[in-house]
Design a protein around this motif. Structure first.
Motif, PDB file in Angstrom:
ATOM      1  N   TRP A   2       0.733  -1.243   0.125  1.00 46.59           N
ATOM      2  CA  TRP A   2      -0.163  -0.084   0.170  1.00 46.59           C
ATOM      3  C   TRP A   2       0.887   1.185  -0.106  1.00 46.59           C
ATOM      4  CZ3 TRP A   2      -5.205   0.879  -0.507  1.00 46.59           C
ATOM      5  CH2 TRP A   2      -5.994  -0.433  -0.811  1.00 46.59           C
ATOM      6  N   SER A   3       2.092   1.060   0.439  1.00 45.03           N
ATOM      7  CA  SER A   3       2.836   2.427   0.382  1.00 45.03           C
ATOM      8  C   SER A   3       4.220   2.693  -0.369  1.00 45.03           C
ATOM      9  CB  SER A   3       3.254   2.739   1.859  1.00 45.03           C
ATOM     10  OG  SER A   3       4.267   1.509   2.442  1.00 45.03           O
ATOM     11  N   TYR A   4       4.451   1.556  -1.383  1.00 49.72           N
ATOM     12  CA  TYR A   4       5.716   1.423  -2.055  1.00 49.72           C
ATOM     13  C   TYR A   4       5.857   2.653  -3.025  1.00 49.72           C
ATOM     14  CZ  TYR A   4       3.326   0.087  -6.483  1.00 49.72           C
ATOM     15  OH  TYR A   4       2.703   0.022  -7.545  1.00 49.72           O
ATOM     16  N   PRO A  20       8.891   0.116  -7.670  1.00 52.51           N
ATOM     17  CA  PRO A  20       8.457  -1.051  -7.900  1.00 52.51           C
ATOM     18  C   PRO A  20       9.354  -2.242  -7.157  1.00 52.51           C
ATOM     19  CG  PRO A  20       8.250   0.240  -9.831  1.00 52.51           C
ATOM     20  CD  PRO A  20       8.942   1.099  -8.817  1.00 52.51           C
ATOM     21  N   ARG A  21      10.533  -1.725  -7.188  1.00 54.56           N
ATOM     22  CA  ARG A  21      11.633  -2.969  -6.599  1.00 54.56           C
ATOM     23  C   ARG A  21      11.129  -3.170  -5.109  1.00 54.56           C
ATOM     24  NH1 ARG A  21      15.887  -3.785  -9.692  1.00 54.56           N
ATOM     25  NH2 ARG A  21      16.238  -2.405 -11.365  1.00 54.56           N
ATOM     26  N   GLU A  22      10.706  -2.451  -4.420  1.00 56.62           N
ATOM     27  CA  GLU A  22      10.178  -2.521  -3.131  1.00 56.62           C
ATOM     28  C   GLU A  22       9.241  -3.633  -2.887  1.00 56.62           C
ATOM     29  OE1 GLU A  22       8.697   1.006  -1.160  1.00 56.62           O
ATOM     30  OE2 GLU A  22      10.179   2.408  -2.522  1.00 56.62           O
ATOM     31  N   LEU A  23       8.480  -3.922  -4.037  1.00 55.29           N
ATOM     32  CA  LEU A  23       7.563  -5.013  -3.828  1.00 55.29           C
ATOM     33  C   LEU A  23       8.220  -6.391  -4.072  1.00 55.29           C
ATOM     34  CD1 LEU A  23       4.808  -3.523  -6.346  1.00 55.29           C
ATOM     35  CD2 LEU A  23       4.717  -3.879  -3.997  1.00 55.29           C
ATOM     36  N   VAL A  24       9.356  -6.628  -4.241  1.00 56.48           N
ATOM     37  CA  VAL A  24      10.170  -7.785  -4.274  1.00 56.48           C
ATOM     38  C   VAL A  24      10.204  -8.312  -2.861  1.00 56.48           C
ATOM     39  CG1 VAL A  24      12.488  -8.942  -4.650  1.00 56.48           C
ATOM     40  CG2 VAL A  24      11.527  -7.319  -6.261  1.00 56.48           C
TER      41      VAL A  24
END
Length: 329
Positions: free
Chosen positions: A297-299, A302-306
């Motif tokens: 919800w706060s990224y 996109p790399r944070e979703l890894v």
């Protein structure tokens, strides 16, 4: 004067040769702008392509299914359980390499946000990646045949064949279902229900209701991992014409769906805890899931979703482990 003319001719010839090398991409030419060959893939690249962070999704249904089998049969069938685990893990690795190959040759991964793929990065030949994928599918098939021979449930050969076909056609073939927004449906069915219920059946010869419910729960967590993956790649997939469920419904709806898929299994866990008190401890597995929800919800990148993807996989593994303990305890 003759020597001067010869020097001019050699100089002109040298410049012309340099231009030719540059035009055809000769790597020895400093003016070359042609494509350079990528560094060949090393062990770390191959291990990365196996996407080890997704393997908990293969282990969790085997843990849950083995625990559910104990509700019917008090004996542990370790050989059968290990064969089920081999099938699940080999299929998971096989589908990861198959996706690497299929997405790579289609060009879907050319602008990938996450870890680089072998085929798209040209670190490995597509045929080599395909061979590795087929090898793991073959290992899964061998373990599956061993299960069938051991249990004499010959009709399960058809189930195994369906699993391999589903793994391949996720991104393979002319009309991959993963490109049509159906990836979550097949992941729920095969990595949730089929993997869990199948594990229970081959060990106990029967399937209690707990196996069906928990199989659905594990399937939802596997779908959550896929949603996190597709949310990370939403822009690239849209440009490549890959119509995943995330591309179809958008970011906000994907965030909502991800949250529901992570939380719903723990609602079921609370109900199961009324019959199997140890299941209450399984709420600890929700902790990494909560962190994953916050990231989704706060990224900002996109790399944070890894990280969210990895944490959701760990949630699935913890969920399976605690349910196994609850069922056999």
């Amino acid at each position: 004067m003759a020597r001067s003319d010869n020097k001019r001719r050699r100089s002109a010839s040298g410049r012309a040769g340099a231009k030719k090398k540059a035009r055809r991409g000769d790597p020895r030419s400093p003016q070359s702008s042609g494509p350079r060959r990528a560094t060949p893939a090393g062990p770390r690249d191959w291990i990365g392509a196996a996407r080890l962070r997704t393997l908990p999704l293969a282990v969790a249904p085997v843990l849950v299914g083995t625990g559910a089998a104990r509700l019917v049969d008090n004996r542990f069938h370790w050989v059968l359980a290990l064969l089920c685990l081999t099938v699940a893990v080999a299929l998971q690795i096989g589908v990861n390499f198959a996706n690497d190959y299929s997405d790579g040759i289609r060009g879907t991964d050319d602008h990938r946000v996450g870890p680089a793929r072998l085929t798209a990065s040209r670190k490995a030949r597509p045929r080599t990646v395909l061979t590795v994928a087929l090898t793991f599918f073959g290992l899964a098939a061998l373990a599956g045949v061993a299960l069938v021979v051991r249990t004499q449930h010959w009709w399960m050969l058809g189930v195994g064949a369906a699993c391999v076909l589903a793994a391949w056609f996720y991104t393979g073939g002319k009309r991959p279902y993963g490109y049509a927004g159906l990836g979550e449906v097949f992941v729920f069915v095969f990595f949730g229900l089929v993997a869990t219920v199948g594990t229970t059946f081959v060990q106990a010869g029967a399937v209690p209701a707990e196996a069906w419910f928990t199989g659905a729960a594990v399937g939802l967590l596997a779908c959550a991992v896929l949603l996190a993956n597709n949310l990370r790649d939403i822009d690239q997939d849209r440009l490549a014409g890959k119509r995943t469920l995330t591309v179809r419904i958008g970011r906000r709806a994907t965030q909502v769906l991800f949250t529901l898929f992570v939380l719903a299994p723990f609602v079921l866990l609370g109900l199961l805890a009324l019959l199997y008190p140890i299941a209450w401890i399984g709420l600890l597995a929700l902790l990494p899931g909560i962190v994953a929800i916050v990231i989704v919800w706060s990224y900002r990148e996109p790399r944070e979703l890894v990280i969210a993807l990895a944490l959701t996989s760990l949630t699935a593994l913890g969920y399976g482990a605690f349910l196994f303990w609850a069922f056999v305890g």
